[in-house]
Design an enzyme around this catalytic site. Sequence first.
Site, short mmCIF file in Angstrom:
data_model
loop_
_atom_site.label_atom_id
_atom_site.label_comp_id
_atom_site.label_asym_id
_atom_site.label_seq_id
_atom_site.Cartn_x
_atom_site.Cartn_y
_atom_site.Cartn_z
N ARG A 168 0.86 -1.19 0.00
CA ARG A 168 0.00 0.00 0.00
C ARG A 168 0.89 1.24 0.00
O ARG A 168 1.71 1.42 0.89
CB ARG A 168 -0.95 0.04 1.19
N ASP A 449 -4.35 3.17 13.87
CA ASP A 449 -3.54 3.86 12.87
C ASP A 449 -4.09 5.26 12.70
O ASP A 449 -4.92 5.72 13.49
CB ASP A 449 -3.45 3.08 11.55
#
Length: 541
Positions: A168, A449
């Site tokens: 990613r 996150d």
Amino acid sequence: MTMLGAEAVQPIELRGATLPDSERVLTTEAMTFLAELGARFAAPRAQLLQARRQRQEKIDAGALPGFLPATESIRKEDWQILGIPADLQDRRVEITGPVDRKMVINALNAQVRVFMADFEDSLAPSWEKVVQGQANLMDAVAGTIEYTNPANGKHYALDEDPAVLICRVRGLHLDEAHLQQDGQALPGALVDFALYFLHNHQALLSKGSGPYFYIPKLESHLEARWWAEVFAYSEERFGLQPGTIKVTCLIETLPAVFEMDEILYELRNNIVGLNCGRWDYIFSYIKTLKNHPDRVLPDRQVVTMEKPFLNAYSRLLIRTCHRRGALAMGGMAAFIPAKDPETQAKVLEKVTADKELEARNGHDGTWIAHPGLAQTAMGVMDQYIGDAPNQLGVSRESDAPITAEHLLQPCEGQATEQGMRANIRIAVQYIEAWISGNGCVPIYGLMEDAATAEISRASIWQWIRHGTVLDNGQLVTQALFEQMLNQELETVRQELGGQRFDSGRFEQAAELFRAITCAEQLTDFLTLPGYEILSKNTSNG
């Protein structure tokens, strides 16, 4: 200088420190490729970011996002994506995490189908971590990655049959300050893509896999078109068959949910699926509709996938993907296994319920943040998917049409003092970790996150702006927020201990949190001002 058509390509200027892995990551070939990508795609990326700002101005002025009349034919016509490689057909459980060396090994060894190695929301992109992360993935692809813990001598190495690797990259809004071209920082997305693709595509293809990517935070099909052009250029540049690069796009912004067909269409040679990035999607709902007093969200803890606007999003994504032959990936279970048996039972119960909802809806796979949840998530997905590789056969064509009103539906629920205080404690701890170089942090039993901190601070900003009243009757004001922030900072100090608190960057984190939460305009991403601090805090040269 290299030549690009009739024009000279400005070389890349390295502003980051020379690191142990620099020589093999930042090769002459890599810097040349980066220069070519920067020359072609950096300026169009700036135009796309400007288009985001212009669209947001209209929504701030009272408009609501919706399906695009100009692209109705794409939504109505029958067409399919190019196809899905064999090793991406079954993605029933994926684990995600940053590109730290031990994390990469443990994630690839987890009992899952895919590991998403993350340069985005779970990585604080210090120069050292960006370069080291690329080196770690090169070793992972080569099968040679290993790590010995200096504290206890424990050794980590890859098992026989590791998970499929997907990289990613950073979102379009983030720069890489340590690589500049013509005085401008390169887009972080291009840096992450170029280095992983360049160094690994041949080795991946030789073992029957390929260069696979997750693309985050798209807001329009024009941004998808930009990526399609990046992929097409890269494939041609290295003599690869069109469609060799494969990509899954996260639908984690409110504008993008209205352009899913168009995003699939623009990337039809390369795309294999879409993913419900639910936490960022909730943040985007707040951010996009921030000026609309009738769309204020309650405590984030009650904004679950059962809420009508989120359930509509999940079902529309599945229906859209499956109609086009693409996989529909579910969202993240951020829980961490608990040592206490009673707490652990509750954790597994919540994970099971969450995954059952996704599987029943027809998702082809789901995300976890910890290997300890793999067995539970796999058990649920196995129950629904069985011996088939996926649920592409679940069409949802008989569903009632999902309208813009469904996707924008206000969310019922209460804003509470407890929820606001929890938001403050979590956001401060996460921001402190991020500006210190750690983007993936266990806090109160969840692997957090950047999306968590984004929702927390955006919710409070929205409550202040629209005069939300908490369950205890208090009006949310800037003064109340600042009072709670000071109180919760002391709570965090007591929880962590004075030594950890005083040696950390909690005061700096609290100041950043205060500044963006009390600002007149909602800051687009806390990682933008955070990156300025991170670059100064870490030894980046």
